[in-house]
Enzyme design. Structure first.
Site, mmCIF file in Angstrom:
data_model
loop_
_atom_site.group_PDB
_atom_site.id
_atom_site.type_symbol
_atom_site.label_atom_id
_atom_site.label_comp_id
_atom_site.label_asym_id
_atom_site.label_seq_id
_atom_site.Cartn_x
_atom_site.Cartn_y
_atom_site.Cartn_z
ATOM 1 N N GLU A 48 0.827 -1.215 0.000
ATOM 2 C CA GLU A 48 0.000 0.000 0.000
ATOM 3 C C GLU A 48 0.860 1.264 0.000
ATOM 4 O O GLU A 48 0.771 2.080 0.932
ATOM 5 C CB GLU A 48 -0.893 0.007 1.250
ATOM 6 C CG GLU A 48 -1.785 -1.201 1.410
ATOM 7 C CD GLU A 48 -2.506 -1.220 2.763
ATOM 8 O OE1 GLU A 48 -2.148 -0.446 3.678
ATOM 9 O OE2 GLU A 48 -3.427 -2.027 2.916
ATOM 10 N N CYS A 69 -2.044 33.325 10.271
ATOM 11 C CA CYS A 69 -1.832 33.883 11.604
ATOM 12 C C CYS A 69 -1.534 32.804 12.626
ATOM 13 O O CYS A 69 -2.330 32.536 13.531
ATOM 14 C CB CYS A 69 -3.054 34.693 12.006
ATOM 15 S SG CYS A 69 -3.331 35.993 10.820
ATOM 16 N N GLU A 70 -0.419 32.136 12.449
ATOM 17 C CA GLU A 70 0.052 31.107 13.376
ATOM 18 C C GLU A 70 1.570 31.130 13.309
ATOM 19 O O GLU A 70 2.141 31.155 12.206
ATOM 20 C CB GLU A 70 -0.365 29.703 12.901
ATOM 21 C CG GLU A 70 -1.823 29.441 12.874
ATOM 22 C CD GLU A 70 -2.311 28.633 14.082
ATOM 23 O OE1 GLU A 70 -1.486 28.237 14.926
ATOM 24 O OE2 GLU A 70 -3.524 28.433 14.146
HETATM 25 N N1 LLP Z 1 -1.679 1.948 4.494
HETATM 26 C C1 LLP Z 1 -2.226 2.421 5.624
HETATM 27 C C2 LLP Z 1 -3.152 1.565 6.359
HETATM 28 C C3 LLP Z 1 -1.907 3.703 6.073
HETATM 29 O O1 LLP Z 1 -2.444 4.163 7.192
HETATM 30 C C4 LLP Z 1 -1.013 4.506 5.322
HETATM 31 C C5 LLP Z 1 -0.660 5.857 5.749
HETATM 32 C C6 LLP Z 1 -0.467 3.976 4.126
HETATM 33 C C7 LLP Z 1 -0.825 2.686 3.750
HETATM 34 C C8 LLP Z 1 0.473 4.736 3.261
HETATM 35 O O2 LLP Z 1 1.663 4.988 3.889
HETATM 36 P P1 LLP Z 1 2.877 5.649 3.076
HETATM 37 O O3 LLP Z 1 3.330 4.647 2.027
HETATM 38 O O4 LLP Z 1 2.383 6.889 2.453
HETATM 39 O O5 LLP Z 1 3.907 5.883 4.102
HETATM 40 N N2 LLP Z 1 0.401 12.679 6.933
HETATM 41 C C9 LLP Z 1 1.640 11.991 7.228
HETATM 42 C C10 LLP Z 1 1.599 10.534 6.819
HETATM 43 C C11 LLP Z 1 0.448 9.763 7.417
HETATM 44 C C12 LLP Z 1 0.372 8.346 6.936
HETATM 45 C C13 LLP Z 1 -0.932 7.722 7.289
HETATM 46 N N3 LLP Z 1 -1.094 6.382 6.827
HETATM 47 C C14 LLP Z 1 2.780 12.749 6.567
HETATM 48 O O6 LLP Z 1 2.531 13.756 5.921
HETATM 49 O O7 LLP Z 1 3.940 12.356 6.706
#
Ligand code: LLP
Length: 401
Positions: free
Chosen positions: A270, A339-340
């Site tokens: 994923e 404004c933060e």
């Molecule tokens: N699968 C599940 C169940 C997840 O919760 C996530 C990400 C992914 C796959 C994808 O993960 P990736 O390959 O993108 O690392 N907003 C944060 C990242 C939050 C990730 C949440 N879950 C940031 O900007 O670093």
């Protein structure tokens, strides 16, 4: 995908300055080539195993990008009915959709069962019962996996680690075992897999090795109890280089994951960030150059509402000028108009002299950029533009508020 030619920044043969002067800033700018390259890279790395790439839609839900991935056979990892509808509309094959999340609601479960998605990644026992009940009402069988929380420290930012026992995600191996036994007795449930996701922006392959070892051992235990699985979903999490991180290359990542897993299963991955982060930049314009006794600020027209990662995770994003100026470099604080005090993209960043009206590119902004944007301070979300076949076009208009 980024290159300076005669001091002007180009992405895939297109001058970023030419785009910037023709449209309001800020805007996100994506490269189709880079997206396809990343997808091919991860897909090829896993080709020795039966596998499905299920892109984590939350990283960037732009419908145009989803369509590109759909056309190339990609599946999706979704976490809401909104993401389900987007994925289906973009042409993602429902048989390649997996559904995670600790709080799946009745309408979401119903829609996913009706769409005949590949499987629900179940995060609690009450959720198992809900899915069974709703499947029964619909006279259908729902395919499921349990999301196990292997209690692994993925050595990433505390806000984006998910596989530790105090995190809200998944079930311990023991709880999931009971879940599998319960699920065996439910008429409208078909057990098909196991899921784990230990965190995001992971740069240490040992964490993936440990996760796959633990999952492999667990699968044998389930087998001994007469529970045979078809799918092993190892989640996302592959990190990228924002600054100087030593990252895991996709083929080493595939080796780390595949080495210990049993061979006769379909492996699901994923990836979110890996596919889209480096595919996109955020282009912003300097509104004011503000010099105080202590600091030199570049006040830009993008804010934390457009890209919130620096403000909430202290995340580093490289920032480069769209037109490079030779000569002495200066230390700049690059700040937004909101404004933060946390509306800061960079502190004491060495960059050439800048003046009002200059454009800057904030790099690696394709993942968790637009998808986490907001209307805070009543600001419209920015436009999104793609470069394909060396031409640019708007794939989502700037909001009008
Ligand atoms: N699968 C599940 C169940 C997840 O919760 C996530 C990400 C992914 C796959 C994808 O993960 P990736 O390959 O993108 O690392 N907003 C944060 C990242 C939050 C990730 C949440 N879950 C940031 O900007 O670093």
């Amino acid at each position: 995908m980024l290159e300076y030619k005669n001091n002007f920044l180009f992405i895939d043969e297109v001058s970023v300055l030419n785009i910037s002067t023709g449209i309001d800033t800020p805007f996100y700018l994506y490269s189709k080539n880079k997206l396809l390259k990343n997808y091919a890279e991860i897909n090829n790395s896993f080709k020795k195993a039966n596998h499905i790439i299920c892109y984590a839609v939350k990283a960037n839900e732009n419908p145009y990008l989803l369509r590109i991935l759909a056309k190339n056979g990609c599946g999706c990892d979704i976490v809401s009915i909104g993401e389900l509808n987007l994925a289906l509309k973009a042409g993602i094959n429902p048989k390649k959709i997996v559904f995670a999340g600790v709080g799946k609601q009745e309408n979401e479960i119903r829609a996913a069962i009706k769409s005949d998605i590949l499987m629900f990644n179940i995060e609690s026992i009450p959720e198992l019962y809900s899915i069974d009940r709703i499947a029964k009402l619909l006279n259908k069988t729902a395919r499921i996996a349990f999301r196990v929380n292997p209690d692994i420290d993925a050595k990433t930012h505390p806000h984006i680690t998910t596989g530790l026992s105090h995190n809200k995600f998944g079930l311990t191996f023991k709880e999931a075992y009971e879940g599998y036994l319960l699920a065996k007795g439910l008429k409208n449930i078909e057990i098909v897999g196991i899921h784990t996701h230990i965190g995001s922006q992971i740069t240490d392959s040992a964490s993936f090795v440990l996760a796959s070892k633990k999952v492999a051992g667990y699968i044998s235990k389930l087998k001994a109890a007469g529970i045979n699985l078809k799918y092993i979903d190892m989640g996302g999490g592959l990190g990228i280089r924002y600054k100087d991180e030593k990252v895991i290359n996709p083929s080493d990542y595939a080796d780390a994951i595949l080495k210990y897993l049993p061979k006769n299963h379909t492996i699901i991955l994923e990836p979110g960030r890996f596919l889209v982060a480096e595919t996109g930049v955020l282009i912003t314009k300097v509104i004011y150059v503000k010099k105080t006794l202590k600091k030199k600020f570049l006040v830009v027209d993008a804010g934390m509402n457009d890209l919130v990662r620096p403000a909430i995770y202290g995340a580093y994003h490289e920032i480069i000028p769209v037109k490079w100026k030779n000569g002495k470099q200066h230390n700049w604080d690059i700040v937004g108009p909101i404004c933060e005090s946390s509306d800061v993209f960079a502190k004491d960043r060495l960059m050439p002299l800048a003046s009002e009206g200059d454009y800057l590119a904030i790099l690696c902004a394709g993942a968790y950029g637009y998808s986490m944007s907001s209307n805070y301070n009543m600001r419209p979300r920015p436009a999104e533009i793609i470069i394909e076949n060396n031409k640019w076009r708007i794939i989502r208009k700037r909001e009008i508020l």
